[in-house]
Scaffold this active site. Structure first.
Site, PDB file in Angstrom:
ATOM      1  CB  CYS A  85      -0.935   0.008   1.195  1.00 50.96           C
ATOM      2  SG  CYS A  85      -0.154   0.431   2.750  1.00 50.96           S
ATOM      3  CG  LEU A  86      -0.232   4.530  -2.567  1.00 52.56           C
ATOM      4  CD1 LEU A  86      -1.293   5.546  -2.963  1.00 52.56           C
ATOM      5  CD2 LEU A  86       0.990   4.651  -3.468  1.00 52.56           C
TER       6      LEU A  86
END
Length: 284
Positions: A178-179
């Site tokens: 995920c970012l």
């Protein structure tokens, strides 16, 4: 004639899946969860549901690709909006951020499971995940999520081999965390910071760097290129292009990490006892 080991592993997995009457699969679009969702659908048909969590930490390209894969294989899919950004423990972004993210995911999936009448939640842990620092697995265990891939003894390479044999387009897809994993620990997770990272990485993809990470250190962006393309990024012309692309996302300074891309590089700054404690808990 004896079956190839991979066939035996797949048979074991399908037997495990067949034991579930109605199964909900935590689906991210990565090779592990995509293969699990595909096999679950093959075995259970309409009695399975893939659930993808949508939030600011999921790149829009990843969401689109995950939806496209599910549609291509007629896998039932539900897009679930999660609210980890409303959790102070998550926004704080310490070494347990991933736990709080997955705790939010499984909390939301439990509500959906009860509403739709599903019996069990499964997720894509495999046998190779056990030695890594993955606080999210603790959340999965606390929510009693099943891990059929690991239970069947499947590691990452076997999963890729089985996915390739099934002609699944994700079989060679690179890992994509995920970012939020791009933000240095201690830097609060914000929509603005996540968008900066997403825009910078999208711009680098446009330059031809498909396997890349932009690590967020405030005004400084630390760019990790896959070691296979690192030499390509060392010309002055390409460095100028990288700098311009990343600055356009809102960073002031850009540096190229000479070690190249490596998964979980931010974890190198965590206390040793935290990393060792995670490995000990999985071994016990």
């Amino acid at each position: 004639m004896n079956k190839p080991p991979h066939d035996e592993a797949r048979t074991c997995l399908r037997n495990l899946l067949a034991q579930h009457e109605r199964l909900m699969v935590a689906y991210s679009g990565g090779v592990d969860s995509a293969y699990l969702a595909w096999e679950a659908h093959e075995v259970l048909g309409a009695n399975m549901l893939a659930v993808i969590a949508d939030s600011p930490s999921l790149p829009r390209k990843e969401l689109a690709a995950a939806i496209a894969f599910a549609e291509a294989h007629a896998i039932p899919l539900h897009i679930l909006q999660t609210n980890e950004m409303e959790r102070a423990d998550y926004v704080r972004n310490d070494g347990q951020r991933c736990f709080h993210c997955k705790d939010e995911l499984f909390d939301a999936m439990e509500v959906l499971r009860a509403e739709l009448g599903f019996a069990t939640i499964a997720y894509g842990r495999n046998t190779d995940d056990s030695g890594d620092f993955r606080p999210g697995q603790k959340a999965a265990e606390q929510h009693h999520a099943a891990a059929p891939l690991a239970e069947a003894g499947l590691g990452k390479q076997v999963i890729r081999t089985l996915a390739q044999a099934a002609n699944l387009s994700v079989w060679d897809k690179p890992a994509s965390a995920c970012l939020s994993s791009r933000l240095e620990y201690g830097r609060p997770v914000s929509r603005e910071a996540l968008l900066q990272v997403e825009q910078a990485e999208d711009a680098l993809h446009e330059l031809g760097f498909l396997h890349v990470r932009v690590r967020h250190h405030g005004e400084l962006a630390r760019v990790e290129l896959d070691r296979g393309t690192l030499a390509q990024g060392l010309t002055l012309t390409t460095l100028d292009s990288i700098t311009a692309a990343v600055r356009a996302a809102g960073f002031t300074y850009v540096t190229l990490d000479t070690q190249g891309y490596r998964s979980g590089s931010m974890n190198a700054l965590l206390p040793v006892e935290m990393l060792m404690g995670a490995r000990s808990s999985h071994a016990s």
